[in-house]
Design an enzyme around this catalytic site. Structure first.
Site, PDB file in Angstrom:
ATOM      1  CG  PHE A 185      -1.902   1.028   1.211  1.00  0.00           C
ATOM      2  CD1 PHE A 185      -2.858   0.917   0.483  1.00  0.00           C
ATOM      3  CD2 PHE A 185      -1.858   1.937   2.070  1.00  0.00           C
ATOM      4  CE1 PHE A 185      -4.307   1.801   0.423  1.00  0.00           C
ATOM      5  CE2 PHE A 185      -2.680   3.389   1.966  1.00  0.00           C
ATOM      6  CZ  PHE A 185      -4.009   2.997   1.136  1.00  0.00           C
TER       7      PHE A 185
ATOM      8  N   GLY B  94      -0.136  -2.475   5.269  1.00  0.00           N
ATOM      9  CA  GLY B  94       1.241  -2.251   4.801  1.00  0.00           C
ATOM     10  C   GLY B  94       1.312  -3.530   3.316  1.00  0.00           C
ATOM     11  CD  GLU B  95       0.222  -8.090   3.364  1.00  0.00           C
ATOM     12  OE1 GLU B  95       0.085  -9.361   2.157  1.00  0.00           O
ATOM     13  OE2 GLU B  95       0.931  -8.695   4.371  1.00  0.00           O
ATOM     14  CG  MET B  96      -4.014  -6.014  -0.640  1.00  0.00           C
ATOM     15  SD  MET B  96      -4.683  -7.487  -0.755  1.00  0.00           S
ATOM     16  CE  MET B  96      -6.332  -6.791  -2.576  1.00  0.00           C
TER      17      MET B  96
END
Length: 336
Positions: free
Chosen positions: A95, A137-139
């Site tokens: 992200f 931190g990802e989506m």
């Protein structure tokens, strides 16, 4: 059976395999059907049976950027079909450009795993599917926001109603649909598999000698065993970095640096390798294993210098490449 007990059993099995490896190495008449197991059918959870409609719904969700907080990322962003269902980066890009600490593991054959993620923090594909969606931190997408977003799309409402029943757009069913699609991403017909089925010419002489090394002198089979060529367990293989590995999930200092054993089918498509993408090629992996790791203080006793000759290293690489198979490619669908 609790994880600690399973770990003890796995370690005993691993040590017995290593002791047996010497005799296998000495035995030039290796019978692969006695050493290796066929992959078998994909295990399907009783509460999430596969249907064509569910798989198609899962495919739509897998490629849909609505699953991310700013509408720019999908599951396919880190697990791209043409990049071995990973992303060809050392570590994932999440992200707003967040650089993750770990490599994006391929989803090839992930339905065969008993635990998901490098540290095994989730048990099922259904749970795994929802993890990155919510991770900041990802989506970085809130599940309630995602549910509302999907409910606003008539085509999704219709598809969920068909697959799960009325008013069925919820996180559980989102996870089930994505997991159903991911279970179709498989590599099952490698040269190695054809050899196990009786096609003696599927492997050449160099690859066969590499297979003997894999099961013998190189002792790869001590961890890469079973039908998926993984013991579904966790080991510190000597990579000297700051990653806590399994210990970051369990809190057990004995798990420091332990990472889930990767399955090997599709290996030619999924570089770079290891949990931090620190090894660029299969040749690099073999060289790393041959020297016995980088000296992490919690390195597994299963990891040791192998003393392979250059010829033997080449043979082992050749066998590992026989596990590559044909990469399954899925085109991005037209999204509703």
């Amino acid at each position: 059976m609790n994880f600690k007990k399973k770990s003890i059993i796995s370690c005993i099995v691993g040590l017995s395999l290593i002791m047996g490896a010497t005799s296998v190495a000495a035995n030039q008449n290796l019978d692969p059907k006695k050493v290796f197991q066929p992959l078998g059918e994909m295990p399907i959870p009783a509460d999430n049976p596969q249907t064509p409609e569910k798989i198609e719904l899962g495919k739509l969700l897998y490629f849909d950027t609505r699953l991310s907080g700013d509408g720019t990322l999908s599951c396919a962003s880190c697990h791209e079909p043409t990049k071995g269902w990973s992303d060809a980066r050392r570590t994932f890009l999440g992200f707003k450009g967040h650089r993750g600490a770990r490599n994006s593991p391929t989803i090839i054959n992930s339905g065969y795993y008993s635990l998901q993620f490098w540290d095994g923090r989730m048990k099922t594909l259904e749970q795994q599917a929802l993890g990155p969606i919510q991770d900041p931190g990802e989506m970085n997408q809130k599940l309630d926001v995602l549910v509302d977003s999907l409910k606003a799309v008539p085509a999704y409402v219709e598809r969920f109603n068909t697959v799960f029943g009325e008013n069925s757009i919820n996180p559980e069913n989102i996870g089930k649909a994505i997991a159903s699609f991911e279970r179709t991403i498989v590599i099952t017909d490698t040269a190695f598999d054809r050899y196990l089925k009786g096609d003696d010419k599927a492997l050449n002489d160099v690859e066969k000698r590499g297979m003997q090394l894999f099961a013998g002198k190189a002792s790869c089979i001590s961890c890469h065993n079973g039908s998926s060529l993984t013991d579904n367990n966790f080991h510190n293989i000597g990579i000297k970095d700051e990653d806590k590995g399994r210990a970051g999930f369990t809190g057990n200092p004995e798990d420091l640096g332990k990472i889930k054993t990767a399955a090997l089918r599709g290996i030619t498509h999924t570089a770079p390798y290891m949990h931090a993408g620190s090894l660029r090629t299969i040749e690099d992996v073999v060289e790393f294993k041959n020297k016995g790791g980088d000296g992490h203080p919690n390195t597994s006793p299963l990891v040791r210098p192998l003393n392979l000759s250059d010829k033997e290293k080449g043979e082992l690489v050749a066998f590992l490449k026989s596990l590559g198979g044909t990469l399954p490619i899925v085109e991005k669908p037209e999204l509703p």
